[in-house]
Design a protein around this motif. Structure first.
Motif, PDB file in Angstrom:
ATOM      1  N   ALA A  91       0.832  -1.213   0.000  1.00  0.00           N
ATOM      2  CA  ALA A  91       0.000   0.000   0.000  1.00  0.00           C
ATOM      3  C   ALA A  91       0.859   1.252   0.000  1.00  0.00           C
ATOM      4  CB  ALA A  91      -0.931  -0.012   1.211  1.00  0.00           C
ATOM      5  N   THR A  92       2.000   1.194   0.680  1.00  0.00           N
ATOM      6  CA  THR A  92       2.847   2.383   0.753  1.00  0.00           C
ATOM      7  C   THR A  92       3.427   2.764  -0.605  1.00  0.00           C
ATOM      8  OG1 THR A  92       4.621   0.911   1.496  1.00  0.00           O
ATOM      9  CG2 THR A  92       3.461   2.175   3.180  1.00  0.00           C
ATOM     10  N   GLU A  93       3.512   1.815  -1.538  1.00  0.00           N
ATOM     11  CA  GLU A  93       3.967   2.157  -2.888  1.00  0.00           C
ATOM     12  C   GLU A  93       2.951   3.059  -3.572  1.00  0.00           C
ATOM     13  OE1 GLU A  93       6.591  -1.450  -4.611  1.00  0.00           O
ATOM     14  OE2 GLU A  93       4.584  -2.075  -3.968  1.00  0.00           O
ATOM     15  N   LEU A  94       1.667   2.730  -3.422  1.00  0.00           N
ATOM     16  CA  LEU A  94       0.629   3.582  -4.004  1.00  0.00           C
ATOM     17  C   LEU A  94       0.617   4.949  -3.319  1.00  0.00           C
ATOM     18  CD1 LEU A  94      -1.873   3.452  -6.042  1.00  0.00           C
ATOM     19  CD2 LEU A  94      -3.247   3.283  -3.960  1.00  0.00           C
ATOM     20  N   VAL A  95       0.747   4.966  -1.997  1.00  0.00           N
ATOM     21  CA  VAL A  95       0.744   6.226  -1.242  1.00  0.00           C
ATOM     22  C   VAL A  95       1.893   7.123  -1.708  1.00  0.00           C
ATOM     23  CG1 VAL A  95       1.052   7.237   1.044  1.00  0.00           C
ATOM     24  CG2 VAL A  95      -0.415   5.232   0.761  1.00  0.00           C
ATOM     25  N   ALA A  96       3.084   6.543  -1.833  1.00  0.00           N
ATOM     26  CA  ALA A  96       4.234   7.332  -2.272  1.00  0.00           C
ATOM     27  C   ALA A  96       4.050   7.835  -3.704  1.00  0.00           C
ATOM     28  CB  ALA A  96       5.507   6.494  -2.168  1.00  0.00           C
ATOM     29  N   TRP A  97       3.426   7.005  -4.538  1.00  0.00           N
ATOM     30  CA  TRP A  97       3.185   7.390  -5.931  1.00  0.00           C
ATOM     31  C   TRP A  97       2.234   8.572  -6.027  1.00  0.00           C
ATOM     32  CZ3 TRP A  97      -1.612   6.248  -8.585  1.00  0.00           C
ATOM     33  CH2 TRP A  97      -1.590   6.519  -9.949  1.00  0.00           C
ATOM     34  N   TYR A  98       1.070   8.488  -5.373  1.00  0.00           N
ATOM     35  CA  TYR A  98       0.122   9.610  -5.534  1.00  0.00           C
ATOM     36  C   TYR A  98       0.560  10.848  -4.766  1.00  0.00           C
ATOM     37  CZ  TYR A  98      -2.552   7.868  -1.330  1.00  0.00           C
ATOM     38  OH  TYR A  98      -2.974   7.444  -0.082  1.00  0.00           O
ATOM     39  N   ASN A  99       1.489  10.700  -3.809  1.00  0.00           N
ATOM     40  CA  ASN A  99       1.994  11.857  -3.066  1.00  0.00           C
ATOM     41  C   ASN A  99       3.220  12.494  -3.710  1.00  0.00           C
ATOM     42  OD1 ASN A  99       0.451  12.633  -0.761  1.00  0.00           O
ATOM     43  ND2 ASN A  99       0.957  10.687   0.205  1.00  0.00           N
ATOM     44  N   GLY A 100       3.722  11.924  -4.803  1.00  0.00           N
ATOM     45  CA  GLY A 100       4.820  12.560  -5.520  1.00  0.00           C
ATOM     46  C   GLY A 100       6.206  12.223  -5.027  1.00  0.00           C
ATOM     47  N   HIS A 101       6.389  11.085  -4.339  1.00  0.00           N
ATOM     48  CA  HIS A 101       7.735  10.681  -3.926  1.00  0.00           C
ATOM     49  C   HIS A 101       8.543  10.366  -5.184  1.00  0.00           C
ATOM     50  CE1 HIS A 101      11.043   8.619  -2.073  1.00  0.00           C
ATOM     51  NE2 HIS A 101      10.503   8.678  -0.861  1.00  0.00           N
ATOM     52  N   PRO A 102       9.715  10.979  -5.353  1.00  0.00           N
ATOM     53  CA  PRO A 102      10.437  10.809  -6.623  1.00  0.00           C
ATOM     54  C   PRO A 102      10.938   9.393  -6.883  1.00  0.00           C
ATOM     55  CG  PRO A 102      11.783  11.990  -5.009  1.00  0.00           C
ATOM     56  CD  PRO A 102      10.408  11.905  -4.439  1.00  0.00           C
ATOM     57  N   ASP A 103      11.030   8.547  -5.866  1.00  0.00           N
ATOM     58  CA  ASP A 103      11.479   7.166  -6.074  1.00  0.00           C
ATOM     59  C   ASP A 103      10.388   6.269  -6.648  1.00  0.00           C
ATOM     60  OD1 ASP A 103      13.991   7.693  -5.104  1.00  0.00           O
ATOM     61  OD2 ASP A 103      13.619   6.874  -3.107  1.00  0.00           O
ATOM     62  N   PHE A 104       9.136   6.751  -6.690  1.00  0.00           N
ATOM     63  CA  PHE A 104       8.016   5.861  -7.014  1.00  0.00           C
ATOM     64  C   PHE A 104       7.216   6.313  -8.243  1.00  0.00           C
ATOM     65  CE2 PHE A 104       9.101   5.134  -2.656  1.00  0.00           C
ATOM     66  CZ  PHE A 104       8.911   3.780  -2.454  1.00  0.00           C
ATOM     67  N   GLN A 105       7.698   7.310  -8.951  1.00  0.00           N
ATOM     68  CA  GLN A 105       6.923   7.836 -10.070  1.00  0.00           C
ATOM     69  C   GLN A 105       6.972   6.953 -11.313  1.00  0.00           C
ATOM     70  OE1 GLN A 105       4.761  10.427  -9.395  1.00  0.00           O
ATOM     71  NE2 GLN A 105       5.611   9.765  -7.421  1.00  0.00           N
ATOM     72  N   HIS A 106       7.882   5.980 -11.338  1.00  0.00           N
ATOM     73  CA  HIS A 106       7.972   5.077 -12.492  1.00  0.00           C
ATOM     74  C   HIS A 106       6.983   3.919 -12.389  1.00  0.00           C
ATOM     75  CE1 HIS A 106      10.243   3.095  -9.334  1.00  0.00           C
ATOM     76  NE2 HIS A 106      10.134   1.965 -10.014  1.00  0.00           N
ATOM     77  N   LEU A 107       6.319   3.754 -11.241  1.00  0.00           N
ATOM     78  CA  LEU A 107       5.441   2.606 -11.051  1.00  0.00           C
ATOM     79  C   LEU A 107       4.194   2.726 -11.931  1.00  0.00           C
ATOM     80  CD1 LEU A 107       5.647   2.134  -7.180  1.00  0.00           C
ATOM     81  CD2 LEU A 107       7.000   1.021  -8.973  1.00  0.00           C
ATOM     82  N   ASP A 108       3.724   1.584 -12.371  1.00  0.00           N
ATOM     83  CA  ASP A 108       2.561   1.546 -13.268  1.00  0.00           C
ATOM     84  C   ASP A 108       1.476   0.685 -12.616  1.00  0.00           C
ATOM     85  OD1 ASP A 108       0.819   1.661 -15.371  1.00  0.00           O
ATOM     86  OD2 ASP A 108       1.955   0.298 -16.664  1.00  0.00           O
ATOM     87  N   PHE A 109       0.501   1.345 -12.006  1.00  0.00           N
ATOM     88  CA  PHE A 109      -0.595   0.634 -11.346  1.00  0.00           C
ATOM     89  C   PHE A 109      -1.725   0.409 -12.360  1.00  0.00           C
ATOM     90  CE2 PHE A 109       1.643   2.957  -8.041  1.00  0.00           C
ATOM     91  CZ  PHE A 109       1.811   1.988  -7.060  1.00  0.00           C
ATOM     92  N   ASP A 110      -2.054  -0.846 -12.571  1.00  0.00           N
ATOM     93  CA  ASP A 110      -3.128  -1.180 -13.505  1.00  0.00           C
ATOM     94  C   ASP A 110      -4.458  -1.084 -12.749  1.00  0.00           C
ATOM     95  OD1 ASP A 110      -4.874  -2.150 -15.327  1.00  0.00           O
ATOM     96  OD2 ASP A 110      -3.838  -4.058 -15.678  1.00  0.00           O
ATOM     97  N   LEU A 111      -5.155   0.028 -12.942  1.00  0.00           N
ATOM     98  CA  LEU A 111      -6.419   0.274 -12.236  1.00  0.00           C
ATOM     99  C   LEU A 111      -7.625   0.010 -13.126  1.00  0.00           C
ATOM    100  CD1 LEU A 111      -5.461   3.615 -10.415  1.00  0.00           C
ATOM    101  CD2 LEU A 111      -5.172   1.260  -9.601  1.00  0.00           C
ATOM    102  N   ALA A 112      -7.431  -0.792 -14.163  1.00  0.00           N
ATOM    103  CA  ALA A 112      -8.515  -1.038 -15.117  1.00  0.00           C
ATOM    104  C   ALA A 112      -9.537  -2.038 -14.596  1.00  0.00           C
ATOM    105  CB  ALA A 112      -7.938  -1.529 -16.444  1.00  0.00           C
ATOM    106  N   HIS A 113      -9.222  -2.750 -13.539  1.00  0.00           N
ATOM    107  CA  HIS A 113     -10.083  -3.837 -13.066  1.00  0.00           C
ATOM    108  C   HIS A 113     -11.246  -3.294 -12.233  1.00  0.00           C
ATOM    109  CE1 HIS A 113      -6.727  -6.349 -14.356  1.00  0.00           C
ATOM    110  NE2 HIS A 113      -5.959  -5.458 -13.759  1.00  0.00           N
ATOM    111  N   GLU A 114     -12.321  -4.056 -12.157  1.00  0.00           N
ATOM    112  CA  GLU A 114     -13.521  -3.584 -11.461  1.00  0.00           C
ATOM    113  C   GLU A 114     -13.391  -3.666  -9.939  1.00  0.00           C
ATOM    114  OE1 GLU A 114     -17.251  -5.081 -12.666  1.00  0.00           O
ATOM    115  OE2 GLU A 114     -17.056  -4.458 -14.754  1.00  0.00           O
TER     116      GLU A 114
END
Length: 420
Positions: free
Chosen positions: A88-111
């Protein structure tokens, strides 16, 4: 204050959910401290890479480590490392703009998304995935994350707790905010709020927060769904036993749990033979944190903390190491919130000052930190550099009615920091 990132304030900037700006106001207290004579911020400096613990002890009378718990606990189940299974902390860091996590690709296409855990971070993840465009617009969520959340196919977010509602670790504010979501209904099965005798006793003796949580949950259970486009479903007494899928996450298999008294006033979850498979396309694991060791410092592998007594770091034969201290989660483990850490830091600093008065601190060498870092070509971001970053981010956000638009990459942050 040494910080590996070019920006200060740690989790206030990169951990607090963007839709909770009131929690970020604690940074005003930090800003007052930073304005006092004698305070220095040295950003983009990593202890163990750019300067060693041994060098810090030689340069300063005292060194206090407040590095938190930087890694996530594992579930330890099959399929945990499948694509689509995230901390969960990977998603948190991604949406909060942590520079170490901006390359992550979360597939949110699922229901359906599944969030494992019953703490505030689990609720943050569930809530952020459910926000509407109007709710995201005034926040400092990164632009990329806003675009991805709004384009996602997620219609149901299932939050799994291994014990019962009484034992959930969230705060009443976090829980109550779920009921105010503009685009999501909150669903709780009334049967899952029925309490065993041990949980009944625990509730009677519990704090006002726990009792308020139960009132909120019972209110959710009594609500009729209003037909909002998304649903946040809170589940209890279920533990993941496997994440299923061939090439990526397809489902989570859970065991239904019975609760038994643990002999300490609470209950433990014991898996039954009853199993359930929950189809989903993405899983976020939020089951706790763990501290990491630092080169040259004692480290307790079992507890994930720095061995200490009241914040005094202990070395060989459990003797305090002169001038070395710790505070926060790396001192006591990953429990508590901002207020807990404030008291914890006060206790450590009182011991530091006591040692200073008694002449027990470490002697200093004649070298300065500036000499050390300059000799190694470290691109230090000073506090004026952070102020330049802050000003640029705020100026980008103001025309959009947002507190800031964050610079999400190392290059952007360092370029802005150098402009000072």
């Amino acid at each position: 204050m040494f910080e590996r990132l070019p920006t200060p304030w740690g989790l206030v900037r990169l951990g607090v959910a963007p839709d909770q700006p009131q929690l970020k106001t604690v940074s005003r207290a930090f800003e007052k401290i930073s304005a006092r004579p004698g305070f220095r911020f040295l950003g983009n400096v990593e202890v163990g890479r750019d300067v060693s613990h041994g060098e810090l002890i030689a340069l300063y009378d005292a060194v206090l480590y407040a590095v938190g718990s930087q890694t996530d606990r594992r579930l330890g189940i099959p399929g945990e490392d499948l694509p689509g299974s995230w901390a969960a902390t990977e998603l948190v860091a991604w949406y909060n703009g942590h520079p170490d996590f901006q390359h992550l690709d979360f597939d949110l296409a699922h229901e359906r998304a599944v969030v494992v855990g019953n703490g505030n971070v689990a609720l943050d993840v569930a809530r952020m995935l459910a926000l509407t465009a109007e709710e995201l617009a005034p926040t400092d969520t990164t632009d990329a994350a806003i675009e991805a959340i709004l384009a996602s196919g997620i219609r149901e977010i299932v939050v799994l707790g291994r014990r019962g509602p009484v034992q959930a670790a969230w705060t009443s504010t976090e829980l109550g905010e779920l009921g105010d979501l503009a685009g999501a209904d909150v669903v709780v099965d009334p049967a899952e709020l029925e309490l065993d005798p041990a949980s009944e006793a625990e509730l009677e003796a519990a704090s006002n927060v726990v009792q308020r949580n139960m009132d909120i949950l019972r209110g959710f259970a009594a609500r009729e769904q209003s037909g909002k486009p998304k649903v946040v479903r809170l589940r209890f007494r279920v533990s993941p036993v496997g994440i299923l899928g061939d090439e990526r996450v397809d489902a989570v298999e859970v065991a239904h749990n019975a609760l038994e008294p643990d002999g300490r006033g609470s209950v433990r979850a014991v898996a039954t033979d009853q199993r359930e498979v929950i189809p989903c396309g993405i899983v976020f694991r939020s089951v706790g944190y763990r501290g990491a060791g630092l080169p040259g410092l004692p480290y307790d592998e079992r507890s994930g903390t720095i061995p200490n007594e009241g914040g005094r770091v202990l070395g060989e034969e459990a003797a305090p190491i002169p001038g070395v201290y710790c505070a926060g989660w790396i001192k006591r483990g990953p429990t508590g919130v901002i207020g807990t850490n404030k008291k914890d830091a006060t206790d450590t600093v009182e011991h530091l000052l006591e040692d200073a008065r008694a002449g027990r601190l470490a002697p200093r060498s004649g070298e300065t930190i500036d000499d050390v870092l300059a000799g190694r070509g470290v691109d230090v971001v000073t506090y004026s550099g952070w102020e330049a970053i802050d000003l640029l981010e705020r100026s980008r956000g103001e025309p959009q009615g947002r507190p800031r638009v964050k610079l999400p990459t190392w290059d952007e942050l360092l370029d802005a920091g150098r402009s000072a």
